[in-house]
Motif scaffolding. Structure first.
Motif, PDB file in Angstrom:
ATOM      1  N   THR A  65      -5.666  -1.124   5.621  1.00 31.59           N
ATOM      2  CA  THR A  65      -6.015  -0.032   4.704  1.00 31.59           C
ATOM      3  C   THR A  65      -5.553   1.319   5.334  1.00 31.59           C
ATOM      4  O   THR A  65      -5.757   2.227   4.363  1.00 31.59           O
ATOM      5  CB  THR A  65      -7.526  -0.139   4.322  1.00 31.59           C
ATOM      6  N   SER A  98       0.741  -1.041   0.024  1.00 30.30           N
ATOM      7  CA  SER A  98      -0.076   0.153  -0.029  1.00 30.30           C
ATOM      8  C   SER A  98       0.943   1.236   0.039  1.00 30.30           C
ATOM      9  O   SER A  98       0.545   2.258  -0.733  1.00 30.30           O
ATOM     10  CB  SER A  98      -0.857   0.113   1.420  1.00 30.30           C
ATOM     11  N   ALA A 116      -4.519   9.131  -5.256  1.00 26.79           N
ATOM     12  CA  ALA A 116      -5.634   8.556  -4.817  1.00 26.79           C
ATOM     13  C   ALA A 116      -6.591   7.839  -6.000  1.00 26.79           C
ATOM     14  O   ALA A 116      -7.065   6.508  -5.782  1.00 26.79           O
ATOM     15  CB  ALA A 116      -6.525   9.280  -3.975  1.00 26.79           C
ATOM     16  N   ALA A 156      -9.611   9.798   0.700  1.00 28.50           N
ATOM     17  CA  ALA A 156      -8.844   9.375   1.851  1.00 28.50           C
ATOM     18  C   ALA A 156      -9.485   9.827   3.354  1.00 28.50           C
ATOM     19  O   ALA A 156      -9.828  10.731   3.382  1.00 28.50           O
ATOM     20  CB  ALA A 156      -7.541  10.017   1.739  1.00 28.50           C
ATOM     21  N   CYS A 201      -8.995   4.934  -4.540  1.00 32.26           N
ATOM     22  CA  CYS A 201      -9.296   5.315  -3.379  1.00 32.26           C
ATOM     23  C   CYS A 201     -10.350   6.652  -3.578  1.00 32.26           C
ATOM     24  O   CYS A 201     -10.086   7.667  -3.982  1.00 32.26           O
ATOM     25  CB  CYS A 201      -8.097   5.888  -2.392  1.00 32.26           C
ATOM     26  N   ALA A 254      -2.832   3.311   3.527  1.00 29.98           N
ATOM     27  CA  ALA A 254      -3.013   4.172   2.238  1.00 29.98           C
ATOM     28  C   ALA A 254      -3.622   5.620   2.721  1.00 29.98           C
ATOM     29  O   ALA A 254      -3.101   6.468   1.974  1.00 29.98           O
ATOM     30  CB  ALA A 254      -3.956   3.347   1.358  1.00 29.98           C
ATOM     31  N   ASP A 255      -4.239   5.622   3.577  1.00 31.57           N
ATOM     32  CA  ASP A 255      -4.769   6.815   4.198  1.00 31.57           C
ATOM     33  C   ASP A 255      -3.679   7.704   4.447  1.00 31.57           C
ATOM     34  O   ASP A 255      -3.477   9.055   4.295  1.00 31.57           O
ATOM     35  CB  ASP A 255      -5.937   6.674   5.138  1.00 31.57           C
TER      36      ASP A 255
END
Length: 327
Positions: free
Chosen positions: A175, A35, A198, A206, A203, A178-179
């Protein structure tokens, strides 16, 4: 699976890419690593600018096998650090073996140099062991929060997805990685680059670091009853010094009999049995994730004596506490 060093554009006047060093601990999560790297690669694709380069390393320079069996080749051992580097410590949710002193020393050097450091998942335990989180706030995966708080009482453990304290970042992993990476990219290169990254990662939006990662009692148990959910939350928040059924009932506005009926109807058990199971589950996590003495684990789980704890634990798991430990 190798991760060669990504090179920076040699065009005249190009801004050197930020070097990101990913340190893989033995329990590292492949999801966190992929990620994070995917976010950096996506950021590089915006405008054709090589904003980031990355290198994957281990403490001994050897390939690392994740708990799920995925073996990852690395680019080498701990490199010499340079100004502008960013260090990402990749851990997991499993039992973290002893971290070598040279790794802890390398992490301390990175902090002394003022480098941005981020702990992904169980990497927070390494930063805490290195003494880098003392007196600070830190996010940790929900399965490791109690262990971190027990082993490092000087760390204010948070339930948020990630926490940014100056140049130290802690992330719950999964997960949330990624944020956190998209937030980091936005801070360094602006919202346009982060949004483009993103989009490339599919995504939709975020999440903010302050968002709570904790699963609600409704989601955890499937129970849709406000007062029962409140009772369960009280139990989870008071494991070391258990509350009496009467105290719990009073705090949620029920009689003891009403509380017992709710537990029987929705959970097919009694408040006492459910509470004891929560405390034993907590004790098991401490047995698996720490080297705390069994008497200390017993006390932290709300048992007044090691003998009583061992008896109850054996009835619960089928083996005595000392046989639960993997080391």
């Amino acid at each position: 699976m190798s991760h060669p060093m990504r090179t920076v554009s040699e065009a005249v006047g190009a801004v050197p890419a930020c070097r990101c060093i990913f340190l893989l601990l033995p329990t590292f999560s492949p999801l966190d690593l992929s990620s994070a790297v995917a976010a950096l690669e996506a950021a590089n694709s915006y405008g054709g600018t090589a904003r980031y380069a990355w290198r994957v390393v281990s403490g001994d320079g050897l390939a690392v096998t994740a708990p799920n069996g995925l073996r990852v080749a690395v680019d080498g051992g701990l490199p010499e650090l340079a100004r502008g580097d960013m260090v990402f410590v990749c851990g997991g949710q499993g039992v973290e073996p002893g971290i070598p002193l040279k790794v802890l020393g390398w992490l301390r050097k990175a902090q002394r140099m003022g480098l941005v450091m981020a702990a992904l998942g169980g990497g927070v335990m390494a930063l805490a062991r290195a003494g880098l989180l003392s007196g600070r706030q830190a996010s940790a995966h929900w399965a490791q929060r109690a262990t971190l708080a027990e082993m490092h009482p000087d760390v204010e453990v948070r339930t948020s997805l990630f926490t940014v304290e100056g140049k130290l970042i802690t992330c719950a992993g999964g997960t949330a990685t990624a944020d956190m990476m998209l937030d980091l990219i936005a801070d360094r290169h602006g919202g346009d680059v982060a949004t483009a990254a993103a989009d490339l990662m599919v995504c939709s939006a975020a999440r903010k670091g302050s968002q709570d990662q904790t699963v609600s009692e409704f989601g955890r148990t499937g129970v849709r009853h406000e007062k029962l959910a409140a009772a369960l939350s009280l139990m989870r928040s008071n494991l070391e010094e258990p509350l009496t059924p009467g105290r719990i009932a009073g705090l949620v506005g029920l009689s003891v009999r009403q509380l017992e009926r709710l537990f029987s109807k929705y959970l097919q058990t009694t408040p006492k049995v459910y509470y004891t199971r929560l405390r034993l589950d907590y004790a098991r996590s401490l047995l698996l994730q720490t080297n705390m003495r069994i008497i200390d684990i017993a006390l932290a789980s709300g048992f007044n004596s090691q003998t009583h704890f061992a008896k109850v634990y054996r009835r619960y798991s089928g083996k005595p506490p000392h046989q639960e430990r993997p080391f």
